[in-house]
Design a protein around this motif. Sequence first.
Motif, mmCIF file in Angstrom:
data_model
loop_
_atom_site.group_PDB
_atom_site.id
_atom_site.type_symbol
_atom_site.label_atom_id
_atom_site.label_comp_id
_atom_site.label_asym_id
_atom_site.label_seq_id
_atom_site.Cartn_x
_atom_site.Cartn_y
_atom_site.Cartn_z
ATOM 1 N N TYR A 89 0.768 -1.289 -0.198
ATOM 2 C CA TYR A 89 -0.085 0.085 0.120
ATOM 3 C C TYR A 89 0.974 1.257 -0.024
ATOM 4 N N LEU A 93 0.871 4.255 -2.965
ATOM 5 C CA LEU A 93 0.602 5.463 -2.635
ATOM 6 C C LEU A 93 1.558 6.267 -2.941
ATOM 7 N N ASP A 118 -5.994 7.211 -6.981
ATOM 8 C CA ASP A 118 -5.900 6.445 -5.708
ATOM 9 C C ASP A 118 -7.079 5.950 -5.257
ATOM 10 N N ASN A 122 -7.519 2.671 -2.757
ATOM 11 C CA ASN A 122 -7.950 3.214 -1.511
ATOM 12 C C ASN A 122 -9.326 2.720 -1.051
ATOM 13 N N GLU A 125 -9.483 -0.510 0.713
ATOM 14 C CA GLU A 125 -8.763 -0.621 2.050
ATOM 15 C C GLU A 125 -9.549 -0.861 2.946
#
Length: 128
Positions: A89, A93, A118, A122, A125
């Motif tokens: 991650y 990112l 993103d 995201n 997540e």
Amino acid sequence: ALSGELSIYSSGNTTGTVLECGEGSSHILSMYNGLILRNSIRKLDLAGFDITNEYIRFIECNSNNESLKSINEVAKQIKELHSYVAYDYNAILQQSLQTDIMNIDYELPDKTTITLNDIRFNSTEILF
């Protein structure tokens, strides 16, 4: 047999963890040497619906036209085509902040174009 157990066996393993995501809930199961770890079995009320809602909010914030009639279907299609889970991650990112190589332009039914950045990783997540 539980479907998570069968998923581990079908991959040729006897040890592993499975996350099964549906539209309304997710299930987690861990196995070690062919034995299900009973205390690892969990049901989460986070699933595909929640990821779709993230995309709906993203579209509403980034679209000029508020009259999209099929925003739920558009969000679901974007989720299914362009979402993914980042293996690392923090690295992904950083890459998304430093370059636009991961950006995808998506044309909405009203011909408005939004850039997926993103949100693609995201949005997933919340499951982890």
